[in-house]
Each structure stands twice: as structure tokens, then as C-alpha cells.
Write a protein that holds these residues in place. Structure first.
Motif, PDB file in Angstrom:
ATOM      1  N   ASP A 127       0.853  -1.189   0.000  1.00 35.33           N
ATOM      2  CA  ASP A 127       0.000   0.000   0.000  1.00 35.33           C
ATOM      3  C   ASP A 127       0.888   1.238   0.000  1.00 35.33           C
ATOM      4  OD1 ASP A 127      -1.813   2.021   0.363  1.00 35.33           O
ATOM      5  OD2 ASP A 127      -2.762   1.162   2.145  1.00 35.33           O
ATOM      6  N   ALA A 128       0.906   1.953  -1.104  1.00 32.79           N
ATOM      7  CA  ALA A 128       1.771   3.123  -1.239  1.00 32.79           C
ATOM      8  C   ALA A 128       1.485   4.184  -0.180  1.00 32.79           C
ATOM      9  CB  ALA A 128       1.617   3.722  -2.631  1.00 32.79           C
ATOM     10  N   ARG A 129       0.275   4.170   0.357  1.00 30.89           N
ATOM     11  CA  ARG A 129      -0.081   5.166   1.385  1.00 30.89           C
ATOM     12  C   ARG A 129       0.689   4.959   2.683  1.00 30.89           C
ATOM     13  NH1 ARG A 129      -6.462   4.171   1.118  1.00 30.89           N
ATOM     14  NH2 ARG A 129      -5.576   2.047   1.152  1.00 30.89           N
ATOM     15  N   SER A 130       1.315   3.786   2.830  1.00 29.41           N
ATOM     16  CA  SER A 130       2.072   3.508   4.056  1.00 29.41           C
ATOM     17  C   SER A 130       3.510   4.028   4.004  1.00 29.41           C
ATOM     18  CB  SER A 130       2.108   1.998   4.301  1.00 29.41           C
ATOM     19  OG  SER A 130       2.830   1.341   3.269  1.00 29.41           O
ATOM     20  N   CYS A 131       3.926   4.568   2.869  1.00 27.91           N
ATOM     21  CA  CYS A 131       5.327   4.968   2.686  1.00 27.91           C
ATOM     22  C   CYS A 131       5.771   6.019   3.688  1.00 27.91           C
ATOM     23  CB  CYS A 131       5.551   5.461   1.260  1.00 27.91           C
ATOM     24  SG  CYS A 131       5.572   4.145   0.027  1.00 27.91           S
ATOM     25  N   ALA A 159       8.746   9.995   1.210  1.00 28.25           N
ATOM     26  CA  ALA A 159       7.719   8.989   0.955  1.00 28.25           C
ATOM     27  C   ALA A 159       7.497   8.814  -0.546  1.00 28.25           C
ATOM     28  CB  ALA A 159       6.420   9.393   1.645  1.00 28.25           C
ATOM     29  N   LYS A 160       7.521   9.912  -1.292  1.00 31.91           N
ATOM     30  CA  LYS A 160       7.324   9.832  -2.740  1.00 31.91           C
ATOM     31  C   LYS A 160       8.445   9.038  -3.399  1.00 31.91           C
ATOM     32  CE  LYS A 160       6.404  12.712  -6.802  1.00 31.91           C
ATOM     33  NZ  LYS A 160       6.239  14.105  -7.309  1.00 31.91           N
ATOM     34  N   GLU A 214       8.009   5.278  -2.608  1.00 35.45           N
ATOM     35  CA  GLU A 214       7.006   4.616  -3.447  1.00 35.45           C
ATOM     36  C   GLU A 214       7.587   4.268  -4.811  1.00 35.45           C
ATOM     37  OE1 GLU A 214       2.651   5.454  -5.538  1.00 35.45           O
ATOM     38  OE2 GLU A 214       3.486   6.936  -4.131  1.00 35.45           O
ATOM     39  N   THR A 252       8.369   0.433  -6.152  1.00 32.75           N
ATOM     40  CA  THR A 252       7.721   0.024  -7.404  1.00 32.75           C
ATOM     41  C   THR A 252       8.746  -0.480  -8.407  1.00 32.75           C
ATOM     42  OG1 THR A 252       5.935   1.635  -7.076  1.00 32.75           O
ATOM     43  CG2 THR A 252       6.256   0.797  -9.303  1.00 32.75           C
TER      44      THR A 252
END
Length: 328
Positions: A134-138, A168-169, A172, A176
Motif C-alpha cells: 500500500d503506497a499510502r504507508s510509505c 515517501a514519494k 514509493e 515500485t
């Protein structure tokens, strides 16, 4: 430093296949390593042949009447227990670590879990799985790990797919990208400080090497392409620190069921503590590689080192216990 002496003469090994090339992402490095070792062993009087598993099946070794194999395959298919299992099935003695240890050491996540369980120091980390990432957890992940992390595919070598990130960006994007190489990705706390490596030969730690690079980290280019990387051997550690890092590396290698020869990479934090990064069961043997540099400091020429590696095939798989090696 006294290195265990070989019990075989070069001629007594019989026909030896140097396995190199393969189909992993580290094929180019493997070709360089294998060619260097092939030339050295041939010059020393060993009856050697080149064998690339990407071009012919492993059973071809039987057709060639090969009596031993020296593994110079890096990465998947050569360093992960696969070829070791094939050689055991074929009944051909081979160099280095066996099936279990090769598989464990190839997986950076499993390695860290073993080291943690045994109380060996390694950096804090988080595991990212492709199927449920889940990218929102970065944001939370990078904050929990100190705001600077290394992203690593779990089962790649030579720094392939790795990245150092500070947001965080970036995390992600790096995760990926790493998923292109592996479904499991290690997100590891970045240790600020010098990087060292310790070669292991016949259960002994060779002199440590300190690496210094102007790159963001010691990446593929710094390892194999640039001439800007500096290597220090002796590494500059005092006698007490050298003994400490040698024991840590030896214990870490043994904990993963490592055998014969290999290399363990270590960071030293600003707190002076050493932290384990990863273990390599078939390290590079190119002109820029680290194990030959450490061996030279210990008094071994490149040819002598190749013969010592070949000697790790003499007694078959060693029975391992943590912190020591017991051979039949």
C-alpha cells in the motif's frame, strides 16, 4: 595470517568445470569472474573447461566427464541453491556453500531474520510484498526507519534494483521499481558511516576492506564501471575493531550455513557499532572485486586464491553449527 593448506595438487582434482555466465541479471559480472578464474586455474595446471548453464543443460557435465565444479555463477540460478542442488543430484563435488546456505544468503530478508534471531546486529527494516503493498504507508515506513532508507530487491546482487531514498514519494517509486526484480523488497534503515566488507576463506576472516565512493551509495557502477571508488586494505580499523568485525562476519556467515568461501558486507554507524548488510556465497572474482584484494593483503596471489576456492570442494558439504565449522 595462516591460511589452511590445500591437500590436493592441481592435477589431482581431475577435470574441473568452471561454471559461469548463466541467465541472471549478473551474467556480465559472472562472465568476467569465470574467465579470470578459468585462466588462473588453467595456468596453474588444473584441467579446466568452461561451462555456461545458459547454453547447455547441467546434465552436459556428465557427458563431459566432469569430476568437480567451481561455481562462478552470480545471482539467481547460481547463488541461490539451484545449481548446488543440481550438482548434488548429479553427484559432482562443487565449491562453496551448499543448497540451504546458498538459498538463505541469497535472500536479504531471510538473512536478516536469522541474524536478528541470533542477536547479531543488523539495521532496522520493513518488508514490502508486491501482492499487498500500500503506497499510502510509505510516509509511516520511512519515518519509522529514520527518514533515510535503502530499498533492495530481496534476491538480487551487485546492487541491482537498489536505491537510497529520503521521502515517501521517492520510497514509493523505488519500491515500485524494485518490484520489477522481486516480489519481496527490503526497506532498510540507512546507516550513516563507512562501509566494509570481510572475505571468508576456510572459516577464517581475511583482512577487512573499506570502500569509499563519490556515488550516492556503493552501486553497480561504483563496483564495476567507475574508477572513482577507493579501496582501503588495511581498512584503517584498529586491532580490536578488526577482530570484532572479523568475528561478526564469520558468525554471520556461519549462521546462514555458509561454507568454504564468501563475503559479508558491513556498515559502521556513527555510534561505532557494526551492522550486517548481507552475505555473498559466490562473490565477484573480477579485477575490481573485493575478495582478491583481501586475499592479497593476507598473502595470497589471485592464482593461489582460485586454488583455495577449488579446495573447498575437497570434503563435500560441511556440517555447520553457529559460530564454528565441523568437517567430517
Amino acid at each position: 595470517m595462516t591460511i589452511k593448506q590445500r591437500t590436493f595438487t592441481p592435477q589431482q582434482y581431475g577435470k574441473v568445470a568452471v561454471l559461469f555466465g548463466g541467465s541472471s541479471a549478473e551474467r556480465e559480472v559472472s562472465l568476467n569472474s569465470g574467465n579470470a578464474v578459468l585462466q588462473a586455474l588453467t595456468a596453474a595446471g588444473v584441467d579446466t573447461i568452461a561451462f555456461d548453464p545458459a547454453e547447455k543443460p547441467h546434465t552436459g557435465l556428465l557427458d563431459l566427464k566432469v569430476e568437480r565444479a567451481i561455481i562462478m555463477l552470480h545471482g539467481r540460478g547460481g547463488e541461490d541453491g539451484t545449481v548446488q542442488g543440481a550438482l548434488e543430484w548429479l553427484g559432482i563435488p562443487y565449491t562453496g556453500t551448499g543448497v540451504l546456505g546458498s538459498s538463505l544468503a541469497m535472500d536479504k530478508i531471510r538473512s536478516k531474520q536469522v541474524w536478528q534471531a541470533l542477536g547479531l546486529s543488523t539495521a532496522a527494516y520493513h518488508i514490502a510484498e508486491k501482492s499487498r503493498f500500500d503506497a499510502r504507508s510509505c510516509g509511516v515506513i520511512i519515518q519509522n526507519l529514520g527518514n533515510i532508507v535503502m530499498v533492495k530487491p530481496a534476491r538480487e546482487g551487485s546492487s541491482i534494483g537498489m536505491a537510497k531514498v529520503t521521502s515517501a514519494k521517492q520510497l514509493e517509486a523505488a519500491v515500485t521499481d524494485a518490484f520489477n526484480y522481486d516480489n519481496h523488497v527490503l526497506i532498510e534503515q540507512f546507516i550513516e558511516g563507512p562501509e566494509y566488507t570481510v572475505a571468508i576463506l576456510h572459516g577464517q576472516a581475511l583482512p577487512s576492506i573499506r570502500m569509499s565512493t563519490p556515488h550516492v551509495f556503493y552501486d553497480y557502477s561504483a563496483k564495476y564501471q567507475d574508477n572513482t571508488t577507493e579501496y582501503f586494505c588495511p581498512s584503517g580499523l584498529n586491532a580490536e575493531q578488526e577482530a570484532q568485525i572479523g568475528k561478526l562476519a564469520s558468525d554471520a556467515f556461519a549462521a546462514l550455513d555458509g561454507s568454504g568461501w564468501g563475503r559479508v558486507d558491513v556498515m559502521q554507524g556513527n555510534d561505532g557499532r557494526f551492522y550486517l548488510l548481507e552475505a555473498n556465497t559466490v562473490p565477484g572474482m573480477t579485477e575490481k572485486s573485493l575478495v582478491p584484494k583481501a586475499a592479497k593483503q593476507a598473502g595470497l596471489s589471485f592464482t593461489d586464491l582460485c586454488l583455495e576456492i577449488l579446495a573447498t570442494s575437497e570434503t563435500g558439504r560441511a556440517e555447520r553449527v553457529f559460530g564454528e565449522e565441523v568437517r567430517p
